[in-house]
Design a protein around this motif. Structure first.
Motif, mmCIF file in Angstrom:
data_model
loop_
_atom_site.group_PDB
_atom_site.id
_atom_site.type_symbol
_atom_site.label_atom_id
_atom_site.label_comp_id
_atom_site.label_asym_id
_atom_site.label_seq_id
_atom_site.Cartn_x
_atom_site.Cartn_y
_atom_site.Cartn_z
ATOM 1 N N ASN A 234 -27.855 -38.117 20.420
ATOM 2 C CA ASN A 234 -27.752 -37.309 19.204
ATOM 3 C C ASN A 234 -26.789 -37.905 18.196
ATOM 4 O OD1 ASN A 234 -25.249 -36.867 20.314
ATOM 5 N ND2 ASN A 234 -25.620 -34.723 20.846
ATOM 6 N N LYS B 253 -21.541 -37.312 24.322
ATOM 7 C CA LYS B 253 -22.421 -36.337 24.956
ATOM 8 C C LYS B 253 -23.845 -36.524 24.452
ATOM 9 C CE LYS B 253 -21.540 -32.678 21.555
ATOM 10 N NZ LYS B 253 -21.073 -31.286 21.353
ATOM 11 N N ASP C 107 -27.904 -34.614 24.014
ATOM 12 C CA ASP C 107 -28.660 -33.379 23.952
ATOM 13 C C ASP C 107 -29.733 -33.373 25.036
ATOM 14 O OD1 ASP C 107 -27.140 -32.441 21.864
ATOM 15 O OD2 ASP C 107 -28.563 -33.051 20.312
ATOM 16 N N ARG D 258 -29.262 -28.348 21.837
ATOM 17 C CA ARG D 258 -28.066 -29.079 21.429
ATOM 18 C C ARG D 258 -26.928 -28.795 22.403
ATOM 19 N NH1 ARG D 258 -29.535 -31.297 16.811
ATOM 20 N NH2 ARG D 258 -30.850 -30.161 15.332
ATOM 21 N N ASN D 259 -26.205 -29.841 22.725
ATOM 22 C CA ASN D 259 -25.102 -29.773 23.681
ATOM 23 C C ASN D 259 -23.874 -29.195 22.976
ATOM 24 O OD1 ASN D 259 -23.225 -30.181 25.684
ATOM 25 N ND2 ASN D 259 -23.823 -32.301 26.092
ATOM 26 N N GLU D 260 -23.643 -27.898 23.162
ATOM 27 C CA GLU D 260 -22.544 -27.225 22.473
ATOM 28 C C GLU D 260 -21.208 -27.404 23.191
ATOM 29 O OE1 GLU D 260 -22.728 -25.585 19.489
ATOM 30 O OE2 GLU D 260 -24.771 -26.376 19.393
ATOM 31 N N ARG D 261 -21.209 -27.466 24.528
ATOM 32 C CA ARG D 261 -19.939 -27.623 25.249
ATOM 33 C C ARG D 261 -20.170 -28.118 26.670
ATOM 34 N NH1 ARG D 261 -18.069 -22.639 25.327
ATOM 35 N NH2 ARG D 261 -18.456 -22.259 27.545
ATOM 36 N N LYS E 63 -23.112 -25.273 27.902
ATOM 37 C CA LYS E 63 -23.525 -24.350 26.860
ATOM 38 C C LYS E 63 -24.480 -25.070 25.925
ATOM 39 C CE LYS E 63 -21.883 -21.262 23.201
ATOM 40 N NZ LYS E 63 -20.716 -20.773 22.439
ATOM 41 N N TRP E 64 -25.667 -24.477 25.763
ATOM 42 C CA TRP E 64 -26.720 -25.128 24.988
ATOM 43 C C TRP E 64 -27.257 -24.175 23.930
ATOM 44 C CZ3 TRP E 64 -27.620 -30.201 26.179
ATOM 45 C CH2 TRP E 64 -27.151 -30.650 27.414
ATOM 46 N N GLU E 65 -27.616 -24.746 22.775
ATOM 47 C CA GLU E 65 -28.191 -23.975 21.687
ATOM 48 C C GLU E 65 -29.535 -24.595 21.326
ATOM 49 O OE1 GLU E 65 -28.355 -20.855 19.003
ATOM 50 O OE2 GLU E 65 -26.714 -21.266 20.418
#
Length: 588
Positions: free
Chosen positions: A294, A299, A301, A315-318, A322-324
């Motif tokens: 990304n 990191k 995605d 999307r790799n949020e944390r 945690k994914w969005e």
């Protein structure tokens, strides 16, 4: 009572026909109490015997149903790799048919473009699952292919070397010790132990994961199985892993047949002590993840596919936990599901498409004027409360001033549902006696059309044997129709199994198009005898159309252009613009 005219009102009803938004097929006139108009039978013009009409078609699916550019691939498995070395990753896609395909991200429409024949010679017997990396350190990437299904290769991971160039590859199987993990192998690659060589992690149908440590040298590929690394890990049936290394940790995300995803983490090195947790991502079935870059080197995605061929971008949020979801990445695709069966019609002046599929699920898409990538928007929940059996096809028409849904199913049963609500708030009530007098027709594929112009639509049904039958009705004392077969009308029609009919009228001539099992569409034109009775005879095969098995067409016409929406067994919904060309038959 609504009244939809077949001739004078035709232009208004099919205003959006160039994007398959309407049709003369399902937009029909309800029962009228006034005397019927003179039958159209006298307007049916047979072609002179020395002429034949060819229907030539041009596909324009990308502006109608699929601006994304990625076709529906059942049980798709993806892997992302910079194949051409331009700094951007391409998508490698395997699927149920065993082949591999290469897609490049493009600007504009479509968003992804297929690179034809890039993986020529690479194939599994069924259910191909790809991975790609320079395994032996010779500067060229190899392709790993997991195999599944009922193939004799199921459960094997096969390696292909490239003896050509990256722009013109020549793929050949590598000579090496067999890698086998049981059934339905799904490979992933990453340097698990930190020695600079990509190791192999593979899942199988029982939910197990297996580690194969890379022992290759330049020109020689070799893996050593480590049976201890995933000994106590069980992830559910049909485990499909993706693996990466981030912040000194090995991260494995694996999906299963229930659509669930799990994360496993451990420090990079030879020790295998995994920390396991469930992710808050849930798909319909057969979740198969793949990591993708990304622009952030720390990191990656996640792309997750399901059994129906849908692709979801997260999307790799944390910290990979945690994914969005980013729904726009793979947007612009209408995917009704496998064995897609469309029927285009008009409801309350709105152009709609009803789609059925192998699971018996119906969806409704409405034509809208928006700035979106496609001219169709799904009306979620429009058919809520309906439970159908497999291989459904639904047709919307009118009955006594209300919207009527006619459905066909694999078991041959025809059913009718009346909308007692409105278009914006539908309430479907089954009319259980509506088709009582009709025979059972296996894999019933219904259509409706006012063939004889008497103001009442006829019911046309295709079946599993490749036959098409027509029925007309009279209203009984209980208000329900009583059906009788029009035996001579389609007596000369026989296609290669699983007939799916659609009708239209052009310049006074009636046409029937019938989809069949091998993906072709056969055209039939109407003749009439001296008594005015209509029957159809074969004219030609539609030039330019052959979908992937079980073609299911729905036709409309405007200004001499036939707008044709076609579903196939994989779940693709395609669109073609077709025109007739009359040619003289040369006798040998």
């Amino acid at each position: 009572m609504r009244r939809i005219l077949l001739d004078a009102g035709l232009a208004a009803l099919i205003l959006l026909v160039f994007i398959s938004c309407s049709t003369t097929k399902e937009a029909v006139t309800p029962v009228r109490k006034t005397p019927p108009t003179p039958p159209v039978v006298e307007q049916v013009k047979p072609l002179p015997a020395e002429y034949k009409t060819l229907i030539r078609c041009r596909e324009d699916t990308e502006i109608t149903f699929n601006s994304c550019g990625i076709r529906a691939l059942p049980f798709i498995r993806t892997f992302f790799y910079d194949v051409d070395g331009d700094g951007r990753q391409e998508m490698i896609a395997g699927s149920k048919d065993g082949y591999l395909r290469l897609y490049r991200k493009t600007a504009g429409t479509p968003g992804w473009s297929l690179v034809p024949h890039y993986f020529e010679g690479v194939r599994a017997g069924a259910f191909s699952a790809p991975a790609m990396a320079d395994i032996d350190g010779d500067g060229k990437p190899e392709v790993l292919l997991g195999t599944g299904g009922f193939s004799s290769d199921s459960g094997r991971v096969i390696v292909y070397r490239n003896s050509g160039t990256m722009s013109r590859p020549l793929w050949q199987k590598a000579t090496m010790r067999e890698i086998k993990v049981g059934n339905d192998a799904t490979p992933a690659l990453a340097d698990v132990d930190g020695d600079g060589m990509p190791d192999l992690i593979a899942g199988n149908s029982t939910g197990r994961l297996f580690l194969f440590r890379n022992r290759s040298t330049p020109g020689r590929i070799s893996f050593a199985r480590d049976n201890s690394c995933f000994r106590n890990v069980h992830l559910g049936m049909y485990a499909a892993p993706a693996v990466t290394v981030s912040g000194g940790k090995v991260v494995v995300i694996a999906g299963n047949s229930m659509g669930k995803l799990y994360i496993l983490e451990k420090p990079r090195g030879r020790k295998c002590s995994w920390r396991e947790a469930a992710l808050k991502i849930r798909l319909s079935s057969f979740a198969a993840p793949a990591f993708t870059e990304n622009g952030n080197h720390e990191k990656e995605d996640l792309v997750v596919s399901d059994g129906d061929g849908k692709l979801h971008y997260f999307r790799n949020e944390r910290n990979y936990r945690k994914w969005e979801e980013a729904s726009s990445v793979f947007s612009g695709r209408i995917l009704p599901g496998p064995a897609c069966a469309p029927a285009v019609s008009s409801v309350d002046g709105r152009s709609v498409i009803v789609t059925g599929n192998i699971y018996g699920r119906l969806k409704l898409f409405e034509a809208v004027n928006t700035s979106g990538s496609l001219p169709w928007v799904e009306r979620s929940g429009f058919f809520r409360g309906l439970k159908l059996r497999g291989f459904s096809r639904g047709v919307l028409t009118v009955w006594e001033g209300k919207d009527l849904l006619i459905t066909g199913e694999q078991n041959g049963v025809l059913r009718a549902f009346l909308n007692s609500g409105s278009f914006d708030d539908p309430l479907w009530v089954e009319q259980k006696e509506f088709f009582n007098s009709l025979p059972n027709m296996e894999h019933a594929a219904p259509a409706v059309f006012d063939i004889d112009g008497d103001g009442r639509w006829e019911l046309i049904v295709g079946d599993a044997e490749g036959r098409v039958r027509a029925f007309r009705y009279r209203t009984g004392k209980n208000g329900m129709p009583r059906w009788s077969e029009i035996k001579q009308m389609f007596s000369r029609i026989k296609v290669d199994r699983f007939a799916t009919p659609t009708l239209y009228k052009d310049s006074g001539r009636l046409w029937l198009l019938a989809g069949e099992q091998d993906g072709r569409i056969i055209a039939y034109v109407a003749d009439r005898d001296r008594k005015g009775r209509i029957s159809f005879r074969e004219n030609s095969v539609l030039d330019g159309i052959r979908v992937h098995d079980h073609s299911s067409p729905s036709a409309a016409i405007k200004d001499g252009t036939i707008s044709l929406s076609v579903g196939d067994y994989d779940g693709n919904l395609s669109h073609f613009s077709c025109r007739e060309k009359r040619v003289k038959i040369v006798k040998q």
